[in-house]
Design a protein around this motif. Structure first.
Motif, PDB file in Angstrom:
ATOM      1  N   ARG A 161       3.646  -0.184   7.033  1.00  0.00           N
ATOM      2  CA  ARG A 161       3.141   0.762   8.038  1.00  0.00           C
ATOM      3  C   ARG A 161       3.865   0.598   9.360  1.00  0.00           C
ATOM      4  NH1 ARG A 161      -3.221   0.193   6.629  1.00  0.00           N
ATOM      5  NH2 ARG A 161      -3.203   1.565   4.831  1.00  0.00           N
ATOM      6  N   THR A 164       7.488   1.968   8.973  1.00  0.00           N
ATOM      7  CA  THR A 164       7.614   3.412   8.792  1.00  0.00           C
ATOM      8  C   THR A 164       6.915   4.217   9.876  1.00  0.00           C
ATOM      9  OG1 THR A 164       5.683   3.464   7.328  1.00  0.00           O
ATOM     10  CG2 THR A 164       7.865   3.176   6.287  1.00  0.00           C
ATOM     11  N   ALA A 165       6.302   3.567  10.841  1.00  0.00           N
ATOM     12  CA  ALA A 165       5.597   4.286  11.912  1.00  0.00           C
ATOM     13  C   ALA A 165       6.525   5.236  12.672  1.00  0.00           C
ATOM     14  CB  ALA A 165       4.926   3.308  12.869  1.00  0.00           C
ATOM     15  N   ARG A 168       7.086   8.402  10.579  1.00  0.00           N
ATOM     16  CA  ARG A 168       5.922   9.279  10.428  1.00  0.00           C
ATOM     17  C   ARG A 168       5.720  10.156  11.660  1.00  0.00           C
ATOM     18  NH1 ARG A 168       3.235   4.507   8.398  1.00  0.00           N
ATOM     19  NH2 ARG A 168       2.304   4.335  10.444  1.00  0.00           N
ATOM     20  N   GLU A 172       5.700  15.392  13.179  1.00  0.00           N
ATOM     21  CA  GLU A 172       4.419  15.882  13.680  1.00  0.00           C
ATOM     22  C   GLU A 172       4.638  16.807  14.857  1.00  0.00           C
ATOM     23  OE1 GLU A 172       2.005  12.527  14.655  1.00  0.00           O
ATOM     24  OE2 GLU A 172       2.086  11.719  12.642  1.00  0.00           O
TER      25      GLU A 172
END
Length: 179
Positions: A161, A164-165, A168, A172
């Motif tokens: 997490r 890969t933050a 991500r 958006e």
């Protein structure tokens, strides 16, 4: 779902492995007892030899060591047997006075006689724990196996997490309701 099955398998593996400790420690104690008995027989023979020439054992070994190279080697071997007998007798007394859970605590202090442990392991055959202590060790092994694998997966998940933050956040779109 796969991770749950994998952690369950790790728990069961831990249970199966750790549940074997009471049986192995019992077999180790039996082999240790046999070794102590054999060494006691030898030490008694050494004491008898010393008594026949009118000496105590320490004086006999010292006199023997002064007789030459072969006798010095023999005296060294005898002294080694006597020291091993004393050490293993003390270890056996500690193990015999301990219950199965205390033997687990003593395992790293007493069991490491490598020769006896190796010989016990050679003849050891796994057994299904049918005793209370076997069940407790199995439960502890299950929890340990499950916990180690679950902790490992939690660390990997957290690391994934974090790594890969940034990825991500690229796709958006900002919330239009915010000003």
């Amino acid at each position: 779902m796969f991770l749950r099955v994998l952690t369950l398998a790790a728990g069961l593996t831990g249970a199966a492995g750790l549940s074997q400790f009471p049986e192995y420690s019992q077999q180790y104690m039996q082999r240790l007892g046999g070794t102590v008995d054999e060494l006691a027989r030898q030490v008694t023979r050494y004491e008898g030899d010393a008594a026949r020439v009118g000496m105590d054992l320490d004086a006999y070994l010292a006199a023997l060591a002064e007789e030459g190279d072969m006798a010095r080697t023999q005296a060294g071997n005898m002294a080694s047997d006597i020291a091993r007998h004393e050490r293993l007798s003390a270890a056996l007394a500690r193990l015999e006075g301990a219950g199965p859970f205390m033997r687990a605590k003593l395992a790293f202090e007493v069991l490491p006689d490598s020769e006896v442990a190796a010989r016990a392991f050679e003849t050891y055959r796994p057994a299904v724990p049918a005793t209370f202590e076997g069940a407790v060790f199995a439960g502890a092994g299950f929890l340990a196996g499950w916990a180690v694998l679950a902790l490992g997966f939690a660390i990997l998940r957290r690391s994934w997490r974090i790594m890969t933050a940034p990825l991500r956040g690229r796709g958006e779109t900002p919330n239009r309701g915010e000003a």
